[in-house]
Design a protein around this motif. Structure first.
Motif, PDB file in Angstrom:
ATOM      1  N   MET A 184       0.716  -1.062   0.256  1.00  0.00           N
ATOM      2  CA  MET A 184       0.126   0.381  -0.123  1.00  0.00           C
ATOM      3  C   MET A 184       1.245   1.322  -0.414  1.00  0.00           C
ATOM      4  SD  MET A 184      -2.833   1.076   2.697  1.00  0.00           S
ATOM      5  CE  MET A 184      -4.013   2.530   2.737  1.00  0.00           C
ATOM      6  N   ALA A 185       0.318   2.195  -0.725  1.00  0.00           N
ATOM      7  CA  ALA A 185       1.552   3.822  -0.908  1.00  0.00           C
ATOM      8  C   ALA A 185       0.831   4.355   0.608  1.00  0.00           C
ATOM      9  CB  ALA A 185       1.242   4.010  -2.577  1.00  0.00           C
ATOM     10  N   ASN A 186       2.361   4.533   0.536  1.00  0.00           N
ATOM     11  CA  ASN A 186       2.167   5.850   2.260  1.00  0.00           C
ATOM     12  C   ASN A 186       1.648   7.812   1.467  1.00  0.00           C
ATOM     13  OD1 ASN A 186       2.821   7.272   4.012  1.00  0.00           O
ATOM     14  ND2 ASN A 186       5.134   7.003   4.062  1.00  0.00           N
ATOM     15  N   SER A 187       0.846   7.606   1.981  1.00  0.00           N
ATOM     16  CA  SER A 187       0.294   8.644   2.045  1.00  0.00           C
ATOM     17  C   SER A 187       0.825   9.744   2.498  1.00  0.00           C
ATOM     18  CB  SER A 187      -0.941   9.238   2.431  1.00  0.00           C
ATOM     19  OG  SER A 187      -1.054   9.357   3.736  1.00  0.00           O
ATOM     20  N   GLY A 188       2.062   9.674   3.433  1.00  0.00           N
ATOM     21  CA  GLY A 188       3.363  10.414   3.668  1.00  0.00           C
ATOM     22  C   GLY A 188       2.539  12.261   3.952  1.00  0.00           C
ATOM     23  N   MET A 189       3.865  13.601   4.201  1.00  0.00           N
ATOM     24  CA  MET A 189       3.099  14.197   5.332  1.00  0.00           C
ATOM     25  C   MET A 189       1.922  15.268   4.139  1.00  0.00           C
ATOM     26  SD  MET A 189       6.093  17.439   4.923  1.00  0.00           S
ATOM     27  CE  MET A 189       7.359  16.575   6.055  1.00  0.00           C
ATOM     28  N   ASP A 190       1.175  15.749   5.230  1.00  0.00           N
ATOM     29  CA  ASP A 190       0.584  16.955   4.520  1.00  0.00           C
ATOM     30  C   ASP A 190       0.555  17.665   3.105  1.00  0.00           C
ATOM     31  OD1 ASP A 190      -1.557  19.984   4.127  1.00  0.00           O
ATOM     32  OD2 ASP A 190      -3.018  18.005   5.043  1.00  0.00           O
ATOM     33  N   PRO A 191      -0.193  17.249   1.988  1.00  0.00           N
ATOM     34  CA  PRO A 191       0.810  18.394   0.428  1.00  0.00           C
ATOM     35  C   PRO A 191       0.720  19.992   0.786  1.00  0.00           C
ATOM     36  CG  PRO A 191      -1.001  16.841   0.324  1.00  0.00           C
ATOM     37  CD  PRO A 191      -0.804  16.434   1.720  1.00  0.00           C
ATOM     38  N   GLU A 192       0.092  20.138   1.689  1.00  0.00           N
ATOM     39  CA  GLU A 192      -0.177  22.214   2.015  1.00  0.00           C
ATOM     40  C   GLU A 192       0.855  21.615   3.252  1.00  0.00           C
ATOM     41  OE1 GLU A 192      -2.388  25.268   3.604  1.00  0.00           O
ATOM     42  OE2 GLU A 192      -3.108  23.838   3.134  1.00  0.00           O
ATOM     43  N   VAL A 193       0.987  21.452   4.392  1.00  0.00           N
ATOM     44  CA  VAL A 193       2.447  21.542   4.498  1.00  0.00           C
ATOM     45  C   VAL A 193       3.789  20.996   4.395  1.00  0.00           C
ATOM     46  CG1 VAL A 193       3.722  20.670   7.058  1.00  0.00           C
ATOM     47  CG2 VAL A 193       1.160  21.091   7.118  1.00  0.00           C
ATOM     48  N   PHE A 194       3.977  20.058   3.109  1.00  0.00           N
ATOM     49  CA  PHE A 194       5.407  19.457   3.022  1.00  0.00           C
ATOM     50  C   PHE A 194       5.589  21.144   1.940  1.00  0.00           C
ATOM     51  CE2 PHE A 194       7.306  17.773  -1.494  1.00  0.00           C
ATOM     52  CZ  PHE A 194       8.356  17.349  -0.413  1.00  0.00           C
ATOM     53  N   THR A 195       4.259  21.558   0.702  1.00  0.00           N
ATOM     54  CA  THR A 195       4.777  22.847  -0.699  1.00  0.00           C
ATOM     55  C   THR A 195       5.343  23.660   0.871  1.00  0.00           C
ATOM     56  OG1 THR A 195       2.752  22.149  -1.420  1.00  0.00           O
ATOM     57  CG2 THR A 195       4.080  24.551  -1.655  1.00  0.00           C
ATOM     58  N   GLN A 196       4.415  24.010   2.390  1.00  0.00           N
ATOM     59  CA  GLN A 196       6.251  24.722   3.129  1.00  0.00           C
ATOM     60  C   GLN A 196       6.776  25.507   3.515  1.00  0.00           C
ATOM     61  OE1 GLN A 196       2.635  25.567   6.117  1.00  0.00           O
ATOM     62  NE2 GLN A 196       1.287  26.542   4.543  1.00  0.00           N
ATOM     63  N   PHE A 197       7.595  23.485   3.340  1.00  0.00           N
ATOM     64  CA  PHE A 197       8.772  23.277   3.891  1.00  0.00           C
ATOM     65  C   PHE A 197       9.701  23.321   2.925  1.00  0.00           C
ATOM     66  CE2 PHE A 197      11.746  19.177   3.812  1.00  0.00           C
ATOM     67  CZ  PHE A 197      12.639  19.376   4.522  1.00  0.00           C
ATOM     68  N   ILE A 198       9.533  22.832   1.706  1.00  0.00           N
ATOM     69  CA  ILE A 198      10.069  22.917   0.518  1.00  0.00           C
ATOM     70  C   ILE A 198      10.477  24.465   0.392  1.00  0.00           C
ATOM     71  CG2 ILE A 198      10.128  22.945  -1.928  1.00  0.00           C
ATOM     72  CD1 ILE A 198      10.468  20.004  -0.248  1.00  0.00           C
ATOM     73  N   GLU A 199       9.562  25.654   0.550  1.00  0.00           N
ATOM     74  CA  GLU A 199      10.430  26.583  -0.184  1.00  0.00           C
ATOM     75  C   GLU A 199      10.825  26.841   1.550  1.00  0.00           C
ATOM     76  OE1 GLU A 199       5.828  28.312   1.043  1.00  0.00           O
ATOM     77  OE2 GLU A 199       5.186  27.938  -1.714  1.00  0.00           O
ATOM     78  N   GLN A 200      10.490  26.434   2.373  1.00  0.00           N
ATOM     79  CA  GLN A 200      11.892  26.729   3.901  1.00  0.00           C
ATOM     80  C   GLN A 200      12.877  26.608   3.358  1.00  0.00           C
ATOM     81  OE1 GLN A 200      10.703  24.763   7.273  1.00  0.00           O
ATOM     82  NE2 GLN A 200      12.202  26.481   8.383  1.00  0.00           N
ATOM     83  N   LEU A 201      12.786  25.583   2.874  1.00  0.00           N
ATOM     84  CA  LEU A 201      14.384  24.768   2.443  1.00  0.00           C
ATOM     85  C   LEU A 201      15.015  24.707   0.934  1.00  0.00           C
ATOM     86  CD1 LEU A 201      16.576  21.718   3.307  1.00  0.00           C
ATOM     87  CD2 LEU A 201      14.893  20.597   2.098  1.00  0.00           C
ATOM     88  N   GLU A 202      14.359  25.648   0.617  1.00  0.00           N
ATOM     89  CA  GLU A 202      15.370  26.347  -0.829  1.00  0.00           C
ATOM     90  C   GLU A 202      15.924  28.054  -0.026  1.00  0.00           C
ATOM     91  OE1 GLU A 202      11.542  26.998  -3.646  1.00  0.00           O
ATOM     92  OE2 GLU A 202      12.350  24.538  -4.747  1.00  0.00           O
TER      93      GLU A 202
END
Length: 390
Positions: free
Chosen positions: A1-19
């Motif tokens: 079964m595929a892992n749904s992972g982190m909430d997409p909106e939270v992940f987008t914010q994380f990536i922006e912070q990481l960049e």
């Protein structure tokens, strides 16, 4: 079964912070890393505080619970900076955490996953002086000793060994080379265990700040609960599953670094003048830039597709293909960057020279291009024989 992972909106914010973090903190620190061949500890602490060591650790163990596509995208973004910043965290994320999550006992998960997520550095001990991809030649042994084992042998080219608190060690638990590599088992070995020693950090062509060294195991006594999953003969399968994630991580790093290299080449081409105009106006320079962009785009598409399949548990061919193509692509982009710089590309004062040296290892570790060709072909033939459609 595929892992749904982190909430997409939270992940987008994380990536922006990481960049922002990559450009504002990591890239400015590269000169210091190059000078000392190590990442400053305050930066490592910052990475811990950002949760970069626990991205793939399930939330119940203190991690972020990212799925494979999210993890791989994070590595791609982190890979824009010099490779050492990925290396310090990626063994925790893509290999040791993966092995523990998939194969560890509840006791092992409870003991180690929170510590790994908090930033205790781990390393992965597969390669030896006389064996790498050839597990039949593995010389490190794990002999039964009451309820535990005694390990003897050595491991070579082990990333993060000088800083690691934990090693996932592959060792023979059977003298014979058994089918499906059932003679190899995996062990969780704290690096402060009596009999474990680490060699001097190796001097390398590139990738300064990412430290590798040999690990020596001399009559190392470990308890029976150090056997990953509590079952002998599963070590090689665990290693191979972890290597799929490791290969995707290298593919992501290749894509991230290739983007940095291409950006640098474009900047230089627009600033450097010859015959009264920027060299970016010369068609043969434009051809090198265009080829690099097309190949990088292809690698990024492969990477995302392979990561999605890996999240569903079926990506042996795709992970190997993505790693092979992306690593070779990164080398070609680095080569073109040097060529675009001309004579300046051969000088250490320009980044192009460092990019060229840093990129070279990507086609070697986590499976050389030649080994990956064999992996891809063998799995293609196996699927064909089994009647599985391509």
């Amino acid at each position: 079964m595929a892992n749904s992972g982190m909430d997409p909106e939270v992940f987008t914010q994380f990536i922006e912070q990481l960049e922002r973090y990559v450009r504002e903190r990591l890239i400015p620190a590269e000169e210091e890393v190059l000078a000392n061949d190590s990442i400053p500890e305050p930066l490592v602490d910052e990475m811990r505080e950002m949760g970069l060591f626990g991205l793939t650790t399930p939330e119940e163990f203190g991690g972020s619970g990212m799925n494979v596509p999210q993890y791989i995208e994070t590595i791609r973004v982190l890979g824009y900076a010099m490779p050492a910043f990925r290396s310090i965290a990626s063994i925790n994320l893509g290999m040791v955490c993966s092995a523990l999550t998939k194969s560890g006992t509840d006791e092992q998960k409870n003991e180690w996953l929170p510590r790994i997520a908090a930033g205790e550095i781990a390393c992965f001990g597969l390669t030896e002086p006389g064996s790498g991809s050839d597990s039949a030649a593995m010389a490190t042994t794990a002999k039964r000793d009451g309820n535990g084992y005694i390990l003897n042998g050595s491991k070579r080219y082990i990333t993060n060994a000088p800083q690691a608190k934990l090693a996932l060690i592959m060792a023979r638990t059977n003298d014979e080379a058994l089918p499906r590599n059932a003679h190899v088992s995996a062990f969780l070995v704290p690096m402060d265990t009596d009999g474990v020693s680490v060699g001097k950090a190796d001097k390398k062509m590139g990738q300064f700040g990412s430290q590798i060294s040999d690990i020596y195991l001399d009559e190392v006594k470990i308890p029976g609960n150090a056997l990953l999953g509590g079952e002998e003969g599963k070590g090689f399968a665990t290693a191979m599953q972890s290597l799929d994630n490791g290969r995707l991580s290298v593919a992501a790093a290749s894509c991230g670094y290739a983007r940095r290299i291409l950006d640098t080449a474009i900047k230089y081409a627009t600033e450097r003048k010859a015959f009264g105009e920027p060299i970016s106006q010369f068609q043969l320079i434009q051809a090198m830039l265009a080829d690099s962009q097309a190949e990088l785009y292809a690698a990024e598409c492969m990477l995302r597709d392979a990561a999605a399949k890996a999240n569903e548990g079926k990506a042996i061919i795709e992970a190997a293909s993505a790693k092979m193509f992306a690593s070779e692509m990164c080398n070609r982009v680095a080569d073109r960057c040097v060529q675009i710089h001309g004579g300046a590309g051969y000088l250490a004062e320009y980044e192009a020279e460092r990019f060229y040296r840093d990129s070279r290892i990507y086609t070697i570790y986590e499976g050389t291009t030649q080994i990956l060709q064999l992996v891809i072909a063998k799995n293609m033939l196996r699927e064909f024989s089994a009647g599985i459609p391509a």
